[in-house]
Design a protein around this motif. Sequence first.
Motif, PDB file in Angstrom:
ATOM      1  N   ALA A 182      83.292  -4.246   8.146  1.00  0.00           N
ATOM      2  CA  ALA A 182      83.203  -2.814   7.858  1.00  0.00           C
ATOM      3  C   ALA A 182      84.560  -2.146   8.056  1.00  0.00           C
ATOM      4  CB  ALA A 182      82.156  -2.159   8.756  1.00  0.00           C
ATOM      5  N   LEU A 183      85.287  -2.553   9.094  1.00  0.00           N
ATOM      6  CA  LEU A 183      86.613  -1.988   9.332  1.00  0.00           C
ATOM      7  C   LEU A 183      87.550  -2.349   8.189  1.00  0.00           C
ATOM      8  CD1 LEU A 183      88.632  -0.494  11.113  1.00  0.00           C
ATOM      9  CD2 LEU A 183      89.076  -2.656  12.310  1.00  0.00           C
ATOM     10  N   ARG A 184      87.521  -3.592   7.756  1.00  0.00           N
ATOM     11  CA  ARG A 184      88.375  -3.996   6.639  1.00  0.00           C
ATOM     12  C   ARG A 184      88.028  -3.191   5.388  1.00  0.00           C
ATOM     13  NH1 ARG A 184      91.544  -8.405   4.551  1.00  0.00           N
ATOM     14  NH2 ARG A 184      91.372  -8.370   2.292  1.00  0.00           N
TER      15      ARG A 184
ATOM     16  N   THR B 119      90.529   3.361   0.709  1.00  0.00           N
ATOM     17  CA  THR B 119      91.344   4.522   0.326  1.00  0.00           C
ATOM     18  C   THR B 119      92.640   4.017  -0.288  1.00  0.00           C
ATOM     19  OG1 THR B 119      90.432   5.968   2.037  1.00  0.00           O
ATOM     20  CG2 THR B 119      92.594   6.553   1.174  1.00  0.00           C
ATOM     21  N   HIS B 120      93.060   4.610  -1.394  1.00  0.00           N
ATOM     22  CA  HIS B 120      94.285   4.173  -2.070  1.00  0.00           C
ATOM     23  C   HIS B 120      95.461   4.167  -1.102  1.00  0.00           C
ATOM     24  CE1 HIS B 120      97.748   4.413  -4.888  1.00  0.00           C
ATOM     25  NE2 HIS B 120      96.999   3.579  -5.576  1.00  0.00           N
TER      26      HIS B 120
ATOM     27  N   GLU C 153      82.263   8.133  11.572  1.00  0.00           N
ATOM     28  CA  GLU C 153      81.312   8.450  10.506  1.00  0.00           C
ATOM     29  C   GLU C 153      81.687   7.702   9.231  1.00  0.00           C
ATOM     30  OE1 GLU C 153      79.511  12.353   8.127  1.00  0.00           O
ATOM     31  OE2 GLU C 153      81.085  12.604   9.627  1.00  0.00           O
ATOM     32  N   ALA C 154      83.004   7.670   8.926  1.00  0.00           N
ATOM     33  CA  ALA C 154      83.470   6.919   7.753  1.00  0.00           C
ATOM     34  C   ALA C 154      83.208   5.434   7.924  1.00  0.00           C
ATOM     35  CB  ALA C 154      84.962   7.174   7.534  1.00  0.00           C
ATOM     36  N   LEU C 155      83.304   4.956   9.156  1.00  0.00           N
ATOM     37  CA  LEU C 155      83.043   3.546   9.432  1.00  0.00           C
ATOM     38  C   LEU C 155      81.575   3.214   9.181  1.00  0.00           C
ATOM     39  CD1 LEU C 155      84.654   1.103  10.355  1.00  0.00           C
ATOM     40  CD2 LEU C 155      84.167   1.740  12.715  1.00  0.00           C
TER      41      LEU C 155
ATOM     42  N   ALA D 209      81.183   2.883   5.545  1.00  0.00           N
ATOM     43  CA  ALA D 209      81.658   1.573   5.083  1.00  0.00           C
ATOM     44  C   ALA D 209      80.603   0.498   5.345  1.00  0.00           C
ATOM     45  CB  ALA D 209      82.970   1.217   5.782  1.00  0.00           C
ATOM     46  N   SER D 210      79.943   0.589   6.497  1.00  0.00           N
ATOM     47  CA  SER D 210      78.883  -0.370   6.827  1.00  0.00           C
ATOM     48  C   SER D 210      77.728  -0.268   5.831  1.00  0.00           C
ATOM     49  CB  SER D 210      78.360  -0.114   8.251  1.00  0.00           C
ATOM     50  OG  SER D 210      79.357  -0.366   9.211  1.00  0.00           O
ATOM     51  N   SER D 211      77.386   0.959   5.464  1.00  0.00           N
ATOM     52  CA  SER D 211      76.298   1.167   4.504  1.00  0.00           C
ATOM     53  C   SER D 211      76.657   0.594   3.137  1.00  0.00           C
ATOM     54  CB  SER D 211      75.992   2.659   4.375  1.00  0.00           C
ATOM     55  OG  SER D 211      75.527   3.182   5.606  1.00  0.00           O
ATOM     56  N   SER D 212      77.907   0.781   2.727  1.00  0.00           N
ATOM     57  CA  SER D 212      78.359   0.234   1.440  1.00  0.00           C
ATOM     58  C   SER D 212      78.281  -1.285   1.443  1.00  0.00           C
ATOM     59  CB  SER D 212      79.795   0.687   1.150  1.00  0.00           C
ATOM     60  OG  SER D 212      79.863   2.092   0.981  1.00  0.00           O
ATOM     61  N   LEU D 213      78.707  -1.889   2.539  1.00  0.00           N
ATOM     62  CA  LEU D 213      78.644  -3.349   2.627  1.00  0.00           C
ATOM     63  C   LEU D 213      77.202  -3.845   2.645  1.00  0.00           C
ATOM     64  CD1 LEU D 213      81.457  -4.412   5.130  1.00  0.00           C
ATOM     65  CD2 LEU D 213      81.399  -4.626   2.651  1.00  0.00           C
TER      66      LEU D 213
END
Length: 467
Positions: free
Chosen positions: A289-291, A297-298, A308-310, A313-317
């Motif tokens: 998730a951290l990676r 982000t560009h 919260e952004a992390l 990222a976990s949800s996307s993965l």
Amino acid sequence: MIRFFNTLSGKLEPFNPIVKREVKLYTCGPTVYDFAHIGNLRAYIFEDLLKRFLVFRGFKVTHVMNITDVDDKTIKGANAEKVKLQEFTKKYIDAFFEDIQKLYISKADYYPRATDHIPDMVKIIKGLLEKGYAYKKDGSVYFNISKFPNYGRLSKIDLKELRPRKRIESDEYEKESANDFALWKDKKEGEPFWETEVGPGRPGWHIECSAMSSKYLGQTFDIHCGGVDNIFPHHENEIAQSEAFFGKKFVNYWLHCRHLIVDGEKMSKSKGNFYTLRDLLAKNVDPYALRFLLLSTHYRKMLNFTFEALEGASSSLKRINDFLYELKNRPFEEGENKDISRLVEDTNKKFIAGLGDDLNISVALRALFEMIRKANILISQGKVYRKDGEKLMSSILSLDNVLAVLPREEEETLSSKFMKKIEEREKARTDKNYELADQMRKELLKQGIVLEDTKDGVRWKVVKSKE
């Protein structure tokens, strides 16, 4: 076509390597006086994305990442702990390699250490003295920036607008302090030194990268990366001393990664918002998730790190992993839907086009998630067949050779102990001992194993423990 934003020209340029289908890449590595923080890790992951994409597109990449194990900061740290420089830096060198392994950053071909390349640095310094670009003063050797007319091209500074100042001894300084910088520093009490042809002492920081990059990649190479904080003075000085010595262009493409901030503020230990990988792993942060967060982000945009952004990222993965799980375990009927082939082909084109446009990761990820969305609709309609499932899975795993955000297959195996437990639970269900089966399911969940009962039998998958 691949194009990158070249800091040197200040514009997007088509990428044309010196040798067709080969890329020589140099990335500024760690200064090993402390553990790498997430800002450093962002830069390393941007560089990994760049390299992986080039390899994905069929380029042979020779990658060099230096290790700065002697400079002002490392010496200060060693003296503070009252240990030898090599003993002090070893701890952080080992930690660096642990970090990149945990974040699935592919290894460079070479990791040259500054202390192993003193003769290479001395050779360049001697040549600069002979050519009149450098001079000695009080036992040290300085580069005369007034002798190099193109000084300031990379960082966009005009020497004529700067007030005359004294020579610069320190490794790091602001643009306003631009002046003759140290190539070789005279021997000092309490500092390591080398006996050389230019006198006893140690190298300045900037000469280290010029010596190591040219040794492994040649006098002119394709791409040099780093953070925006490296543009001045480090990369500016690299250009000056390298081109003055070799008499030719040093690097064709300069790519620089923007800073990372935390919760909208500059990262600082005093503010309590300074994080290393170890800090985050102690908080049970998933390295995948951290990676994903750090690459999503560009690279030329500021990245605001938040927990919260992390979670996002976990949800996307999870969305990707759940889709793969469905493809692996759903019993698709025999057959093939040509729409899936077209969807996969369209996704691959958009993914490649996005990253080919200055590593536009947003376009690439959008293409991936759009494919998943459309494929899920077709699955729900019963329009995906066995060959289609194989194509979709193959496509995602192929694209992940660039992203490196999905668990490898070997990480999805279970020990015989857990497999036996699952079999025992299945027997309990067959015997209609549902209370025992439910208890065993909960026990497995505590171990990070999720069970899903289907008409075709039990499915399992490994998830990160929340304990």
